[in-house]
Write an enzyme that holds these catalytic residues in place. Structure first.
Site, PDB file in Angstrom:
ATOM      1  N   HIS A 116       5.976   5.485  11.467  1.00 12.59           N
ATOM      2  CA  HIS A 116       5.380   5.411  10.125  1.00 12.59           C
ATOM      3  C   HIS A 116       4.408   6.598  10.021  1.00 12.59           C
ATOM      4  CE1 HIS A 116       3.824   4.032   6.445  1.00 12.59           C
ATOM      5  NE2 HIS A 116       3.575   2.767   6.713  1.00 12.59           N
ATOM      6  N   ARG A 153       0.802  -1.223   0.000  1.00 15.10           N
ATOM      7  CA  ARG A 153       0.000   0.000   0.000  1.00 15.10           C
ATOM      8  C   ARG A 153       0.838   1.278   0.000  1.00 15.10           C
ATOM      9  NH1 ARG A 153      -2.773  -4.150   1.883  1.00 15.10           N
ATOM     10  NH2 ARG A 153      -0.850  -4.567   2.978  1.00 15.10           N
ATOM     11  N   THR A 154       1.820   1.352   0.887  1.00 18.58           N
ATOM     12  CA  THR A 154       2.559   2.611   1.029  1.00 18.58           C
ATOM     13  C   THR A 154       3.270   2.958  -0.280  1.00 18.58           C
ATOM     14  OG1 THR A 154       2.871   2.060   3.348  1.00 18.58           O
ATOM     15  CG2 THR A 154       4.228   3.829   2.476  1.00 18.58           C
ATOM     16  N   LYS A 196      26.557  -3.431  -1.147  1.00 23.60           N
ATOM     17  CA  LYS A 196      28.025  -3.364  -1.302  1.00 23.60           C
ATOM     18  C   LYS A 196      28.647  -2.606  -0.143  1.00 23.60           C
ATOM     19  CE  LYS A 196      27.549  -2.981  -6.312  1.00 23.60           C
ATOM     20  NZ  LYS A 196      27.808  -2.060  -7.432  1.00 23.60           N
ATOM     21  N   ARG A 200      11.879   3.670   3.012  1.00 22.29           N
ATOM     22  CA  ARG A 200      11.530   2.697   4.050  1.00 22.29           C
ATOM     23  C   ARG A 200      12.764   1.829   4.271  1.00 22.29           C
ATOM     24  NH1 ARG A 200       6.186  -1.104   4.186  1.00 22.29           N
ATOM     25  NH2 ARG A 200       5.319   0.881   4.887  1.00 22.29           N
TER      26      ARG A 200
HETATM   27  C1  NCD Z   1       2.361  -1.346   8.118  1.00 17.52           C
HETATM   28  C2  NCD Z   1       3.856  -1.113   8.153  1.00 17.52           C
HETATM   29  O1  NCD Z   1       4.552  -1.320   7.145  1.00 17.52           O
HETATM   30  O2  NCD Z   1       4.293  -0.701   9.199  1.00 17.52           O
HETATM   31  N1  NCD Z   1       1.833  -1.473   6.842  1.00 17.52           N
HETATM   32  C3  NCD Z   1       1.574  -0.363   6.090  1.00 17.52           C
HETATM   33  O3  NCD Z   1       2.438   0.400   5.752  1.00 17.52           O
HETATM   34  N2  NCD Z   1       0.292  -0.136   5.773  1.00 17.52           N
HETATM   35  C4  NCD Z   1       1.898  -2.368   9.072  1.00 17.52           C
HETATM   36  C5  NCD Z   1       2.561  -3.698   9.137  1.00 17.52           C
HETATM   37  O4  NCD Z   1       3.494  -4.017   8.429  1.00 17.52           O
HETATM   38  O5  NCD Z   1       2.100  -4.475   9.958  1.00 17.52           O
END
Ligand code: NCD
Length: 310
Positions: free
Chosen positions: A129, A50-51, A80, A101
């Site tokens: 997040h 999703r993100t 590397k 991320r």
């Molecule tokens: C979450 C995350 O990546 O922290 N997912 C997300 O981005 N919607 C939740 C998770 O991984 O449990």
């Protein structure tokens, strides 16, 4: 130049502006070209559905471009031995902003110190997040516009679940004034007086300027809860022994949930919410939350790269 590495990088006024802009985008889903000469680099060194897709789609909606690595943890020069500092130095030569991320909880500090273009935190290990928190707040406010006296319960992996940490931090901007009550399950100590491996770390509790109620049993309080925020156990981040019989929401207990309550989950979901309640009108996770992720990220990118700098 403004980063969004943590919820505290935006003022309450800016947050309200972004939420209002997200509402307008939803009502008028008509492409805007404010970022047509801009490009973001999406650098995801941890899995995402999703993100990542919503950020990339949001940038397309704004007329901008996206450069990316299929899986930055295996295909970038991190493998590397390149440092994150050098990674930022490189990406800023090609992009106008970075969406990152990574499993190191402290990477946002490196970005804050060394990145010369805006960096957006799309997940920092088991830390934060913040964009998920924005879309969660947006969803909560749509379903309960005034927030007054709302009882919000967080249930699941409060230790490693970064979405909970960021949403709690965001809610503290609203909680005292709106008299919001926050419940957490599991509590710090379980019924055998052992510290619980899924409870909220002290440092996140300390940033909250409101009282938090810790519980080990969900069923008794369920009929009073307005917003039920469920999370999965972060199996990839911790050992799961001894947490098998954890609370699950399913057709046997959904009847106890208030008729006008909302059930949220950042997704992905495992066994903590049973599929047989997905069609319940209170379940906001599949459509509303996921879709809000798109609107919020359009509004955020526009704020950081266009509107906010005017
Ligand atoms: C979450 C995350 O990546 O922290 N997912 C997300 O981005 N919607 C939740 C998770 O991984 O449990």
């Amino acid at each position: 130049m403004k980063h969004f590495l943590s919820v505290s990088d935006l003022s309450k006024q800016e947050i309200e502006k972004i939420l209002n802009w997200a509402t307008q985008i939803e009502q008028q889903w008509d492409h805007c070209r404010s970022l047509n000469n801009k490009c973001i680099a999406t650098f995801f060194a941890e899995p995402s559905t999703r993100t990542r897709f919503s950020f990339e789609r949001a940038m397309h909606w704004l007329g901008g471009r996206v450069i990316t690595a299929a899986d930055a943890s295996t295909s970038s020069s991190l493998t590397k031995g390149e440092s994150l500092k050098d990674t930022f130095r490189t990406l800023e030569q090609y992009a106008d902003a970075i969406v990152m991320r990574h499993n190191d909880e402290n990477w946002p500090e490196i970005a804050r110190k060394y990145a010369n273009i805006p960096v957006i935190n799309a997940g920092s290990g088991s830390g934060e997040h913040p964009t998920q928190a924005l879309l969660d707040l947006h969803t909560i406010k749509q379903l309960r516009p005034t927030l007054d006296n709302a009882k919000i319960m967080f249930c699941g992996d409060l230790t490693k679940g970064r979405t909970v940490h960021s949403l709690l931090e965001l809610l503290q901007m609203y909680a005292p004034e709106k008299n919001i009550e926050i419940y957490l399950c599991p509590a710090k100590i379980d019924h055998k007086n052992k510290s619980h491996s899924l409870s909220l770390p002290e440092k996140y509790e300390n940033i909250c300027n409101f009282e938090i109620i810790h519980l080990n049993k969900v069923n008794d309080i369920l009929p009073e809860i307005d917003i039920f925020y469920m999370t999965r156990i972060q199996k990839e981040r911790q050992c799961c022994d001894g947490i098998i019989d954890f609370f699950r929401l399913n057709k046997d207990n959904i009847g106890k949930v208030k008729p006008n309550a909302a059930i949220l989950h950042p997704l992905p979901r495992n066994e903590e919410i049973s599929e047989d309640i997905d069609d319940d009108p209170r379940a906001a996770y599949h459509e509303r939350q996921v879709r809000n992720g798109l609107y919020i990220r359009v509004a955020l990118l526009d704020h950081l790269l266009y509107r906010g700098i005017k």
